[in-house]
Each structure stands twice: as C-alpha cells, then as structure tokens.
Design an enzyme around this catalytic site. Structure first.
Site, mmCIF file in Angstrom:
data_model
loop_
_atom_site.group_PDB
_atom_site.id
_atom_site.type_symbol
_atom_site.label_atom_id
_atom_site.label_comp_id
_atom_site.label_asym_id
_atom_site.label_seq_id
_atom_site.Cartn_x
_atom_site.Cartn_y
_atom_site.Cartn_z
ATOM 1 N N LYS A 254 55.396 18.708 -125.530
ATOM 2 C CA LYS A 254 55.686 17.424 -124.907
ATOM 3 C C LYS A 254 57.184 17.288 -124.622
ATOM 4 O O LYS A 254 58.020 17.765 -125.398
ATOM 5 C CB LYS A 254 55.209 16.299 -125.828
ATOM 6 C CG LYS A 254 55.366 14.884 -125.284
ATOM 7 C CD LYS A 254 54.780 13.881 -126.268
ATOM 8 C CE LYS A 254 55.032 12.440 -125.818
ATOM 9 N NZ LYS A 254 54.456 11.455 -126.767
ATOM 10 N N SER B 164 50.886 6.884 -129.374
ATOM 11 C CA SER B 164 51.035 7.843 -128.280
ATOM 12 C C SER B 164 50.230 9.126 -128.421
ATOM 13 O O SER B 164 50.159 9.908 -127.481
ATOM 14 C CB SER B 164 52.512 8.194 -128.081
ATOM 15 O OG SER B 164 53.208 7.092 -127.547
ATOM 16 N N SER C 104 52.181 7.758 -124.798
ATOM 17 C CA SER C 104 53.100 8.498 -123.968
ATOM 18 C C SER C 104 52.764 9.979 -123.828
ATOM 19 O O SER C 104 53.387 10.686 -123.042
ATOM 20 C CB SER C 104 54.514 8.349 -124.526
ATOM 21 O OG SER C 104 54.615 8.913 -125.818
#
Length: 502
Positions: free
Chosen positions: A77, A177, A153
C-alpha cells in the site's frame, strides 16, 4: 509447465506457495501470470499505481526464493509500507516524486518470507477517506461493480485482490481502512491488536497507535499465516501487544469453545441510519451462531458513540497538520493549498487550531473506552456489528461541488479553524463524515482486534461485510470464528465477481 488445471486467479497465497514448493509451477510462471493479470485488469480498476516488473523478474531469474511464501507475488500500500525505490507519495501531489529510501520493517519481513513485491496500490490522499479517489491518481473501481467504490483507504489493495491480480495485498487500518474495503469487496480483513505488527524502522507508532498494518486476503488462512510472519518481530515499536504463545495458523483447525457469549447491535453508535442490507447481514450471522449453540444477545458497546467520533476526528485533524509540517521539512518549503486537496487542507487547518490541552483530553477518551470494553469482554467473548452502515457509494459521490470547494477555500484562507471548533457545525461535520462508516473506529481507539467477514450479498450481488471485535490479544479467537464461517453457507465467494470471471 503449469500443473494440469492451474488457474492463477483461483489460488490464495498459501496455495500458490505450496504449488511452487512442490515444483508444480515455477516462481517465474506465477509471476508472469500476476503481471498479465494486473495489465489486463488495472486499466479498468486503477488499483495499481506503481509497478516494478523488471526487477521482480530479475529476482526470480537470479535465485530461488526462500520462506513460507516463496515466490508469491504481492502488492504493498502507498502509505507506511515503504519499499526501497518504490513510489511513496501517500496519494498526494505534493509527494508525487517521492521514492522510499528504505524498506519498512513490514515490507522487509514479507520479503524475507519469500514474497515477491511487484507494485504499489492506490490510496486516497494521506489515507484519509473511506473511498479511494485521490485527485493525483484517480479513482479506484470496485471489481463487483465498476460504478461503485471499493472503499478506503486500502481501496487499491482491495480491488487488486478481489479481481485476482494478486492473492494478497498490503493494507493498514487507522479507522477502518482494512475492514471497510474488505466489506465492500467481499474479502477477509483483520485489523490486529495494537502493537501486534511492526511500525519501524522510521516510526514507533502510526496515528498515536490507532493504525496498524496487515493485509487483505481472499482466505482466512492467508491472513493467519501472514500474521505469523509479522507478529512480534519488532522491539522498537511504541506499543506491545499481549503475547500469543501459538502460531495463528493453529487457530484455523481449532473448534470454537461452546457456548461463546456474543453481543451484537445493528444500530449506529451515532444514531444515524443503517441500511437494511447491513442489518440483515448481522442478523443472518446471529441466527447462524445461535444454530451452532452459542449464546447471542443484542447489546451495544458501553461507550459514547459521539465522544468516540469526536476523539477520533481530533486525532485526524492533528495527524494531518503534523504530516503537512513534516512534508515541509522533506521538500524544503511551505506546503500551500495548491499542493494538497481542499479537504486535506481544511483538516490540517483544524489540526493547527486544536490546543494541546484539547488533544490530550480527547486522547483520554480512548483509554476510558478501552477500560469499558475490557470490562465488556469479561461478559461477552465477541462483539458483532455491521462493518459499514451503508452500501458502496457511487464513484464520485463525495466529490466537492464548486460551491463547497469555494466555501472550504474561503474558510481556509480566513484561517477560521478556531471558529469552527467552537460551533455546532463541527459536530455536524463529524457526524456526516462518519455516518456511512460509524462502527469501525472504536477498535482503533481501544486497540482491540477486529475483522470484517464477507457474509451477505445484496439483491444486486454486492458483498456486505460483518464486523466482529474481540478482546485485546484475541486475534486467535477471531481467526477461529472466521475459519468456521468460511465453511458456512453465509460466506461470499469472491471468485463470483465479474472480474474474476475474466
């Protein structure tokens, strides 16, 4: 040559690693399949924003990988999972040229386990939103329906896994997230106990301990096995999770003790609406648990939902303000409104307006909530809620209108942060910001483990997640339950989404 019937997208990371160990497929064959899949799916989904195929191919050509996940391709990520030389922009235009100077401990451990990191996934700017639509990189789409969000996210990672690009992808969770994208993309997403997974080597905490790193996966066994790779391997972190004597993978085969005592609610802690499909997901799970012989009682967590939301958003404001200041040191100049998205700038302005006293008082809400939840779990082994209060929103639903953009710019230019903090308008903003996702922040503040499990689908076929929280240190119990649910008729098969059929 591929083993007869080998279809890359159908395997999880554990399965691919087993095939490679047995020499039924080679690392390079698996890697080329992953690259082909990313190149075929990504133009439609926009999940991967930085790729390093050549380096990955050179790695497998040079020497065989070692470790439990030898040869398995994965993505990390674009925040807090630095990978030396790879993009580390955190979704923002102000850092769009920034490359990681070194590996994070997280990435280093996964590489040591044999994983072949081949790219970086999309995130909202500074991972601040429950949807993934950064101005700099564009929106990530959901493989179940490209017109709706995969959440955030960790939306890029969720879309990559759910579409079969890679079997697992890096994710982190500071307010939901991991769990929100898992719920929206039909995946398994576990947020570990605070301090369980590494933060280093350049940080000792993320979001004051609210955020932790793990993965998104198609299977429970992958999540458990990766947690075994990551757990307890760092001594420099600011927090230390309760000891876990056994490997998490051993929890997969252990039957659940009966009867467990389980609390649940379908009501939002903010008093805001909850979609009927999200309620239905929880109630179906409750019926299944009762049929298995467990005691289930409707009982809300003993915390003030609005106080939790306020303390969480206070953290939000302060962290954004601090990050913008850190970036100024990195780039050697002031960050301006033109460098970041308007909402980000407003959040930073609010962070600069909050006093140290206010921040400390709100942080005490975390500890109070943790104490109350610890007592709660003396009675209840698990706590179940919807993972989200609403279904997947359409792409672009949260874009600011021109009027809203101008209003926020005006507020920012007037430096009216202190004024906003003293009005009821801010409470309304907090409620509106979290009304779609009001259930996940509690576990971040208390440090408890929590997971989203794919247990329901709408009439249109969209997946719906159920959140389960456990007491601190009880990831093993969550994994046990998830493993049992994975064998049930409730579990949503991620391979049935449209992109998995391609």
């Amino acid at each position: 040559m591929f083993v007869k019937g080998f279809v890359y997208k159908h395997y999880d990371a554990t399965g691919l690693a087993a095939l490679i160990r047995a020499k039924e497929v080679t690392e390079k064959e698996v890697l080329l399949e992953a690259i082909t899949r990313i190149e075929g799916m990504n133009p439609a989904l926009n999940a991967v924003i930085d790729k390093a195929y050549e380096a990955a191919i050179k790695r497998v050509d040079r020497t065989p990988s070692e470790g439990p996940f030898a040869g398995v391709p994965m993505l990390v990520k674009n925040i807090n999972q630095e990978w030396k030389g790879a993009l580390a922009s955190e979704g923002s235009r102000v850092l769009h040229h920034h490359r990681a100077p070194q590996d994070s401990t997280y990435t280093s451990l996964l590489k040591q386990s044999g994983m072949n990191v081949i790219g970086v996934t999309n995130v909202p700017e500074f991972a601040l939103m429950g949807f993934t639509e950064p101005v700099q990189y564009g929106a990530t789409k959901n493989p179940w329906n490209v017109n709706v969000t995969p959440g955030g996210s960790s939306g890029g990672s969720a879309a990559a896994v759910a579409s079969g690009m890679v079997p697992i992808a890096g994710a982190n969770d500071g307010g939901g997230s991991i769990r929100i994208p898992a719920a929206y993309c039909g995946l398994f997403g576990l947020k570990p106990t605070r301090g369980r997974t590494p933060m280093g080597p350049i940080r000792g905490r993320a979001w004051q301990g609210a955020s932790g790193d793990h993965i998104l996966s198609k299977t429970v066994r992958d999540s458990a096995a990766v947690l075994d790779v990551l757990a307890g391997k760092e001594t420099t972190g600011a927090f230390r999770a309760p000891a876990q004597p056994d490997a998490y993978t051993t929890s997969l085969e252990k039957p659940l003790a009966k009867p467990l005592t389980i609390a649940y609610t379908v009501d939002s802690p903010l008093g805001t609406p909850v979609d009927e499909e999200c309620r239905k997901a929880v109630l179906r799970t409750v019926r299944w648990l009762e049929a298995q012989g467990h005691r289930v009682e409707e009982k809300a967590a003993p915390v003030d939902g609005l106080a939790i939301a306020k303390s969480y958003m206070t953290l939000y404001y302060g962290e954004v303000a601090a990050r913008l200041t850190e970036i100024e040191s990195m780039i050697g100049r002031k960050v301006t409104m033109r460098d970041v998205e308007t909402t980000t700038w407003l959040l930073g302005m609010l962070g600069r307006a909050i006093t140290a006293e206010e921040f400390v008082l709100r942080m005490r809400t975390w500890d109070e909530a943790a104490i109350h939840m610890e007592a709660f779990h003396k009675t209840y082994d698990l706590y179940i809620t919807p993972a989200t209060a609403m279904l997947q929103a359409e792409i672009g639903a949260f874009q600011l209108t021109k009027t809203e953009e101008l209003l926020l710019q005006l507020v920012s230019k007037l430096k009216a942060g202190k004024l906003l903090l003293k009005t009821d308008m801010l409470d309304q903003m907090i409620t509106e910001s979290l009304e779609r996702i009001p259930f996940t922040q509690l576990a971040n503040l208390t440090g408890q483990p929590a997971m989203s499990v794919p247990l329901h689908q709408t009439g249109d076929g969209l997946p719906v997640g159920v959140q389960v929280m456990g007491a601190k240190g009880r990831e093993d119990l969550l994994i046990q339950l998830a493993s049992a649910l994975e064998q049930s008729e409730l579990w949503v098969d991620v391979h049935t989404n449209p992109f998995m059929k391609l």
